[in-house]
Write a protein that holds these residues in place. Structure first.
Motif, PDB file in Angstrom:
ATOM      1  N   TYR A  43      34.205  35.050  45.157  1.00 57.77           N
ATOM      2  CA  TYR A  43      35.224  34.143  45.699  1.00 57.77           C
ATOM      3  C   TYR A  43      35.676  33.112  44.676  1.00 57.77           C
ATOM      4  CZ  TYR A  43      33.508  36.261  49.924  1.00 57.77           C
ATOM      5  OH  TYR A  43      33.136  37.183  50.869  1.00 57.77           O
ATOM      6  N   ALA A  46      39.608  32.495  44.481  1.00 51.87           N
ATOM      7  CA  ALA A  46      40.368  32.067  45.661  1.00 51.87           C
ATOM      8  C   ALA A  46      40.773  30.593  45.616  1.00 51.87           C
ATOM      9  CB  ALA A  46      39.586  32.392  46.930  1.00 51.87           C
ATOM     10  N   ALA A  67      42.538  37.642  44.636  1.00 58.39           N
ATOM     11  CA  ALA A  67      41.411  37.449  45.548  1.00 58.39           C
ATOM     12  C   ALA A  67      41.061  38.752  46.256  1.00 58.39           C
ATOM     13  CB  ALA A  67      41.745  36.362  46.573  1.00 58.39           C
ATOM     14  N   SER A  68      42.056  39.554  46.584  1.00 58.56           N
ATOM     15  CA  SER A  68      41.794  40.850  47.214  1.00 58.56           C
ATOM     16  C   SER A  68      41.165  41.825  46.226  1.00 58.56           C
ATOM     17  CB  SER A  68      43.101  41.441  47.761  1.00 58.56           C
ATOM     18  OG  SER A  68      43.664  40.593  48.735  1.00 58.56           O
ATOM     19  N   GLN A  71      37.436  41.512  46.200  1.00 62.88           N
ATOM     20  CA  GLN A  71      36.737  42.120  47.334  1.00 62.88           C
ATOM     21  C   GLN A  71      36.730  43.645  47.230  1.00 62.88           C
ATOM     22  OE1 GLN A  71      37.335  40.287  51.233  1.00 62.88           O
ATOM     23  NE2 GLN A  71      38.447  38.639  50.236  1.00 62.88           N
ATOM     24  N   ARG A 166      34.101  27.509  46.483  1.00 62.06           N
ATOM     25  CA  ARG A 166      35.324  26.833  46.924  1.00 62.06           C
ATOM     26  C   ARG A 166      35.318  25.351  46.559  1.00 62.06           C
ATOM     27  NH1 ARG A 166      39.628  27.621  49.916  1.00 62.06           N
ATOM     28  NH2 ARG A 166      39.034  29.761  50.325  1.00 62.06           N
ATOM     29  N   SER A 243      38.024  36.550  56.429  1.00 58.18           N
ATOM     30  CA  SER A 243      38.615  36.654  55.102  1.00 58.18           C
ATOM     31  C   SER A 243      40.106  36.361  55.134  1.00 58.18           C
ATOM     32  CB  SER A 243      38.359  38.053  54.538  1.00 58.18           C
ATOM     33  OG  SER A 243      38.801  38.147  53.210  1.00 58.18           O
ATOM     34  N   THR A 247      40.693  33.098  52.776  1.00 58.90           N
ATOM     35  CA  THR A 247      41.326  33.300  51.471  1.00 58.90           C
ATOM     36  C   THR A 247      42.753  32.753  51.438  1.00 58.90           C
ATOM     37  OG1 THR A 247      42.058  35.534  52.101  1.00 58.90           O
ATOM     38  CG2 THR A 247      39.954  35.344  50.946  1.00 58.90           C
ATOM     39  N   SER A 248      43.354  32.552  52.602  1.00 64.32           N
ATOM     40  CA  SER A 248      44.720  32.012  52.659  1.00 64.32           C
ATOM     41  C   SER A 248      44.736  30.501  52.861  1.00 64.32           C
ATOM     42  CB  SER A 248      45.499  32.668  53.809  1.00 64.32           C
ATOM     43  OG  SER A 248      45.506  34.070  53.691  1.00 64.32           O
ATOM     44  N   SER A 367      42.617  40.390  54.008  1.00 66.21           N
ATOM     45  CA  SER A 367      43.114  39.310  53.148  1.00 66.21           C
ATOM     46  C   SER A 367      44.395  39.715  52.427  1.00 66.21           C
ATOM     47  CB  SER A 367      42.037  38.894  52.138  1.00 66.21           C
ATOM     48  OG  SER A 367      41.723  39.963  51.270  1.00 66.21           O
TER      49      SER A 367
END
Length: 401
Positions: A43, A46, A67-68, A71, A166, A243, A247-248, A367
Motif C-alpha cells: 500500500y 496509495a 495502486a491496483s 495488488q 498511509r 479496497s 484506495t480512493s 479498486s
C-alpha cells in the motif's frame, strides 16, 4: 459439514509444535513485526499518488492504477511463491524474497516515469508475500484452543503496517518526497526480513518445490473444501469493498470536497488502527463461537459502513465512523476466514494462498473499478462499487449449499 465443525476437527488433530527456546519466544512477535513492514509495501503508493502525479506532471486520478498494480502483483506472488511453503524451506524463501523486494523498492525510488515505477511496484508486491508464508507456520505451532488468537496477532501486524503505510508514508512523503518513502521501506524490509529468516525453525522438506505446483493444485484444493470456497468468496467481497473505499480515499480528501494536503490525508489512516485493536478480540470470538457467526456479523457491519462513507463525502464525522466500521468489519472477517482456510485441508500453505489470492484479486478489481468510478461519478460511484462487492460476496455464497 459446517465451518465450525470442520475448524474444530482440524484444531483437535493439528499437532502443537514446541517452542525452540529464545527463538521460539521471539518468533510470533518478530513475525508480526515483519508482517507489518511487508504489508506496508503493498500500500506504499496509495497515499503518495498526489505526490507521484505532481512529480511526473500528471493528475492523481491518472496514476491511481499504480495502486491496483500493487495488488495484482501481490496476488501473482501468492499464486507462485506462497504455496511453496508446503514443499520447501520457509527460511530460504523468506530470505530470498526479502532481498528481491528490497531491490525492487530501490528501483521504484529511482524510477523516471510511471511505467518504470509500476514495474517496480509490481515486482516488489509479488515478492512481498512473506506474511502468507509464515501464517500457516503460526497456526501449526499454536495451541489448539488459541489458534485463531495467534493468527489474529499476525493479522494485527498486517493492518498496523497498512496504517503505517498511509500515515507515515504520507507524512514522510510530504516532507522529504515520495522517493524517500520507498528507500526507507527497502531498508526496513531487508533488516526485518533477514532477521525473521534467521529465527525460523529448521524444516526438512522431502518434496521438490515448483513455481507452478501450487498454482495447479489450488483449484482442486478449493473444490474439495466447500468451507474454503466460502472463505475465499466472502473475503473477496469484503476486501473488495474495503479496497475500493480505502484506495480512493486520498483522492476524496485531497480533492475539492475537503482540499487537504497529502500529509493531512495520510493522518486519516490512523482510523485503521481500529483493525489492530479488533483483531485480538475477533480471534477470541472465533475460538469461542466459530468462524461463521463472526463473518456474518462482519458483513452486517460493513453494509452499515457503505452509506456512512457516502455521507462522508460531505460530512467529516460520518467519514470517521465509516472508517472505523469498515476496518473492524474487514479484520473480523479476515481472522475468521483465514483461520478457516488454514484448518480445512492437509495443505495449509496452498489453501491459505488460494484464500489470500481470492481476497486480493477481489480487492484489485474493485479498486481499479473504483478509480474509474471516481473519474466518472465521483465519490458516490466509489461507494456504489463497494456496495456491489459486498452484495456479490455474500449472496454468491448464500445460494450455494
Amino acid at each position: 459439514m459446517s465451518s465450525t465443525t470442520t475448524a474444530a476437527r482440524a484444531r483437535t488433530t493439528a499437532p502443537r509444535r514446541p517452542a525452540d527456546g529464545l527463538a521460539g519466544r521471539l518468533l510470533l512477535p518478530l513475525i508480526a513485526l515483519c508482517t507489518a513492514v511487508t504489508a506496508a509495501n503493498i500500500y506504499l503508493a496509495a497515499p503518495l499518488l498526489p505526490l507521484i502525479a505532481r512529480d511526473f506532471g500528471s493528475t492523481p486520478s491518472a496514476v491511481a492504477w499504480i495502486a491496483s498494480v500493487a495488488q495484482f502483483g501481490y496476488a501473482a506472488g501468492l499464486l507462485f511463491f506462497a504455496p511453496l511453503g508446503d514443499s520447501v524451506s520457509r527460511r530460504r524463501l523468506v530470505a530470498v524474497l526479502s532481498v528481491v523486494t528490497t531491490a525492487a523498492l530501490i528501483a521504484g525510488a529511482t524510477a523516471a516515469g510511471t511505467t518504470a515505477l509500476a514495474a517496480a511496484v509490481l515486482v516488489a508486491s509479488a515478492a512481498t508475500v512473506v506474511p502468507q508464508l509464515l501464517v500457516p507456520l503460526v497456526a501449526q505451532r499454536a495451541p489448539a484452543d488459541r489458534r485463531a488468537r495467534h493468527v489474529a496477532a499476525v493479522i494485527a501486524g498486517l493492518f498496523t503496517g497498512i496504517v503505517a503505510a498511509r500515515v507515515l508514508g504520507g507524512l514522510v512523503g510530504q516532507t522529504f518526497g515520495w522517493r524517500t518513502v520507498f528507500v526507507g521501506a527497502a531498508v526496513l524490509t531487508a533488516v526485518l526480513g533477514l532477521a525473521t529468516a534467521a529465527v525460523l525453525p529448521t524444516e526438512h522438506r522431502n518434496r521438490q518445490g515448483s513455481l507452478f505446483a501450487g498454482l495447479l493444485a489450488m483449484p482442486s484444493v478449493v473444490r474439495r473444501s466447500p468451507d474454503l470456497w466460502r472463505a475465499c468468496v466472502r473475503q473477496a467481497g469484503m476486501y473488495g469493498a474495503w479496497s475500493a473505499l480505502w484506495t480512493s480515499l486520498a483522492l476524496l480528501l485531497t480533492g475539492g470536497s475537503y482540499g487537504y494536503s497529502t500529509a493531512t490525508a495520510g493522518l486519516f489512516g490512523l482510523f485503521g488502527l481500529a483493525a489492530s485493536v479488533v483483531a485480538p478480540l475477533a480471534g477470541g470470538l472465533v475460538d469461542r463461537f466459530g468462524a461463521a457467526r463472526v463473518v456474518r456479523s462482519a458483513y452486517l457491519l460493513a453494509a452499515v459502513s457503505v452509506p456512512l462513507f457516502w455521507l462522508g463525502g460531505q460530512v467529516l464525522v460520518a467519514l470517521f465512523a465509516a472508517a472505523i466500521a469498515i476496518h473492524a468489519a474487514l479484520v473480523a472477517s479476515h481472522v475468521a476466514n483465514q483461520t478457516l482456510a488454514l484448518t480445512t485441508t492437509s495443505t495449509p500453505a496452498t489453501a491459505n494462498s488460494a484464500y489470500v489470492v481470492a481476497g486480493f484479486a477481489g480487492g484489485a478489481t474493485a479498486s481499479a473499478l473504483a478509480g474509474l468510478a471516481f473519474s466518472h461519478w465521483g465519490w458516490g460511484g466509489v461507494c456504489a462499487v463497494a456496495g456491489v462487492w459486498l452484495l456479490l460476496g455474500w449472496t454468491t455464497t448464500a445460494v450455494r449449499r
